[in-house]
Design a protein around this motif. Structure first.
Motif, PDB file in Angstrom:
ATOM      1  N   LEU A 189       0.791  -1.288   0.034  1.00 45.35           N
ATOM      2  CA  LEU A 189       0.108   0.206  -0.112  1.00 45.35           C
ATOM      3  C   LEU A 189       0.958   1.198  -0.076  1.00 45.35           C
ATOM      4  CD1 LEU A 189      -2.757  -1.026   2.497  1.00 45.35           C
ATOM      5  CD2 LEU A 189      -2.808  -1.052  -0.207  1.00 45.35           C
ATOM      6  N   ARG A 190       2.077   1.065   0.651  1.00 45.22           N
ATOM      7  CA  ARG A 190       2.696   2.460   0.698  1.00 45.22           C
ATOM      8  C   ARG A 190       3.439   2.587  -0.529  1.00 45.22           C
ATOM      9  NH1 ARG A 190       5.685   0.032   5.313  1.00 45.22           N
ATOM     10  NH2 ARG A 190       4.113  -0.081   6.968  1.00 45.22           N
ATOM     11  N   MET A 191       3.719   1.408  -1.467  1.00 42.48           N
ATOM     12  CA  MET A 191       4.441   1.595  -2.514  1.00 42.48           C
ATOM     13  C   MET A 191       3.443   2.205  -3.488  1.00 42.48           C
ATOM     14  SD  MET A 191       6.722  -1.990  -3.006  1.00 42.48           S
ATOM     15  CE  MET A 191       5.527  -2.173  -4.507  1.00 42.48           C
ATOM     16  N   GLN A 244       4.054   5.934  -5.661  1.00 41.75           N
ATOM     17  CA  GLN A 244       4.249   6.021  -7.124  1.00 41.75           C
ATOM     18  C   GLN A 244       3.944   7.145  -7.851  1.00 41.75           C
ATOM     19  OE1 GLN A 244       1.719   2.848  -8.355  1.00 41.75           O
ATOM     20  NE2 GLN A 244       3.108   1.265  -8.555  1.00 41.75           N
ATOM     21  N   PRO A 245       3.238   8.180  -7.687  1.00 45.00           N
ATOM     22  CA  PRO A 245       3.128   9.471  -8.286  1.00 45.00           C
ATOM     23  C   PRO A 245       3.971  10.294  -7.804  1.00 45.00           C
ATOM     24  CG  PRO A 245       0.840   8.873  -7.583  1.00 45.00           C
ATOM     25  CD  PRO A 245       1.990   7.973  -7.061  1.00 45.00           C
ATOM     26  N   LEU A 246       4.547  10.211  -6.743  1.00 45.80           N
ATOM     27  CA  LEU A 246       5.698  10.989  -6.275  1.00 45.80           C
ATOM     28  C   LEU A 246       6.962  10.416  -6.789  1.00 45.80           C
ATOM     29  CD1 LEU A 246       4.944  11.669  -2.496  1.00 45.80           C
ATOM     30  CD2 LEU A 246       4.806  13.388  -4.199  1.00 45.80           C
ATOM     31  N   LEU A 247       7.248   9.372  -6.972  1.00 46.77           N
ATOM     32  CA  LEU A 247       8.276   8.914  -7.543  1.00 46.77           C
ATOM     33  C   LEU A 247       8.638   9.041  -8.994  1.00 46.77           C
ATOM     34  CD1 LEU A 247       8.515   5.156  -6.084  1.00 46.77           C
ATOM     35  CD2 LEU A 247      10.266   7.141  -5.746  1.00 46.77           C
ATOM     36  N   LEU A 248       7.465   9.217  -9.667  1.00 45.15           N
ATOM     37  CA  LEU A 248       7.304   9.449 -11.156  1.00 45.15           C
ATOM     38  C   LEU A 248       7.413  10.991 -11.258  1.00 45.15           C
ATOM     39  CD1 LEU A 248       7.002   7.899 -13.729  1.00 45.15           C
ATOM     40  CD2 LEU A 248       4.487   8.648 -13.634  1.00 45.15           C
ATOM     41  N   ALA A 249       7.095  11.792 -10.344  1.00 44.99           N
ATOM     42  CA  ALA A 249       7.313  13.263 -10.571  1.00 44.99           C
ATOM     43  C   ALA A 249       8.748  13.789  -9.934  1.00 44.99           C
ATOM     44  CB  ALA A 249       6.371  13.926  -9.851  1.00 44.99           C
ATOM     45  N   GLY A 250       9.368  12.644  -9.500  1.00 42.38           N
ATOM     46  CA  GLY A 250      10.643  13.128  -8.830  1.00 42.38           C
ATOM     47  C   GLY A 250      10.605  13.973  -7.681  1.00 42.38           C
ATOM     48  N   MET A 287      -3.298  12.199  -5.238  1.00 37.44           N
ATOM     49  CA  MET A 287      -1.881  13.052  -5.431  1.00 37.44           C
ATOM     50  C   MET A 287      -1.460  13.215  -6.784  1.00 37.44           C
ATOM     51  SD  MET A 287      -0.011  10.573  -2.410  1.00 37.44           S
ATOM     52  CE  MET A 287       1.682  10.740  -3.228  1.00 37.44           C
ATOM     53  N   ALA A 288      -1.833  12.227  -7.565  1.00 33.69           N
ATOM     54  CA  ALA A 288      -1.301  12.339  -8.901  1.00 33.69           C
ATOM     55  C   ALA A 288      -2.084  13.728  -9.716  1.00 33.69           C
ATOM     56  CB  ALA A 288      -1.949  11.313  -9.917  1.00 33.69           C
ATOM     57  N   GLY A 330      -1.209   5.688 -16.262  1.00 31.70           N
ATOM     58  CA  GLY A 330      -2.626   5.547 -15.455  1.00 31.70           C
ATOM     59  C   GLY A 330      -2.809   5.927 -14.230  1.00 31.70           C
ATOM     60  N   PHE A 331      -2.255   7.049 -13.765  1.00 27.25           N
ATOM     61  CA  PHE A 331      -2.476   7.501 -12.478  1.00 27.25           C
ATOM     62  C   PHE A 331      -3.627   8.577 -12.468  1.00 27.25           C
ATOM     63  CE2 PHE A 331       2.362   6.695 -11.387  1.00 27.25           C
ATOM     64  CZ  PHE A 331       2.215   5.580 -11.264  1.00 27.25           C
ATOM     65  N   LEU A 332      -4.121   9.088 -13.539  1.00 24.29           N
ATOM     66  CA  LEU A 332      -4.962  10.133 -13.786  1.00 24.29           C
ATOM     67  C   LEU A 332      -6.331   9.456 -14.224  1.00 24.29           C
ATOM     68  CD1 LEU A 332      -3.271  12.963 -15.398  1.00 24.29           C
ATOM     69  CD2 LEU A 332      -3.934  12.596 -12.928  1.00 24.29           C
ATOM     70  N   THR A 333      -6.559   7.879 -14.230  1.00 26.49           N
ATOM     71  CA  THR A 333      -7.551   7.309 -14.726  1.00 26.49           C
ATOM     72  C   THR A 333      -8.304   6.785 -13.344  1.00 26.49           C
ATOM     73  OG1 THR A 333      -6.600   6.648 -16.659  1.00 26.49           O
ATOM     74  CG2 THR A 333      -8.661   5.318 -15.946  1.00 26.49           C
ATOM     75  N   ARG A 334      -9.564   7.281 -13.194  1.00 25.43           N
ATOM     76  CA  ARG A 334     -10.347   6.927 -12.057  1.00 25.43           C
ATOM     77  C   ARG A 334     -10.778   5.312 -12.173  1.00 25.43           C
ATOM     78  NH1 ARG A 334     -14.629   5.333  -9.511  1.00 25.43           N
ATOM     79  NH2 ARG A 334     -15.485   6.446  -7.445  1.00 25.43           N
ATOM     80  N   ASP A 335     -10.697   4.312 -11.487  1.00 28.82           N
ATOM     81  CA  ASP A 335     -11.349   2.971 -11.465  1.00 28.82           C
ATOM     82  C   ASP A 335     -12.750   3.164 -11.376  1.00 28.82           C
ATOM     83  OD1 ASP A 335     -11.626   0.479 -11.650  1.00 28.82           O
ATOM     84  OD2 ASP A 335      -9.793  -0.164 -10.535  1.00 28.82           O
TER      85      ASP A 335
END
Length: 114
Positions: A44-46, A50-56, A83-84, A102-107
């Motif tokens: 869950l932490r990972m 994810q969005p923060l890692l991608l954005a650096g 967050m994304a 796929g971080f901006l797509t709502r499931d």
């Protein structure tokens, strides 16, 4: 942008996460508890990071979230979406990268009623 807080909402199943980001030292909290205390599974932490890692910006942004509804997994996904969205609001150039991953797509899946 300056050091003001940026707000975004993320949803997944019946979980809702209200997320605020601001420039800071990398602190992530959910419901006024640290990320480690609230989400006790590493997966869950990972998902949340994810969005923060991608954005650096893992050590560049402070994230404060209020989550409710659903289970922990749905809350983590809702927080990731929030967050994304907030990061795209902060830097619009991140939009294509976030969208591609796929971080901006709502499931849209919800519990099917009987």
């Amino acid at each position: 942008m300056n050091s003001e807080r940026i707000y975004a909402t993320g949803r997944r199943k019946s979980a809702i996460a209200r997320v605020w980001i601001k420039l800071g030292s990398g602190l992530i909290s959910a419901n006024k508890k640290s990320l480690m205390a609230y989400f006790n599974r590493d997966t869950l932490r990972m998902i949340i990071e994810q969005p923060l890692l991608l954005a650096g910006g893992l050590d560049k942004f402070d994230v404060e979230a209020k989550v409710h509804g659903g289970g922990k997994s749905a809350q983590a996904d809702a927080m990731k979406l929030g967050m994304a969205r907030a990061l795209v609001e902060y830097d619009p150039e991140l939009r294509s990268v976030m969208r591609k991953n796929g971080f901006l797509t709502r499931d849209p899946r919800e519990k099917e009623r009987k």
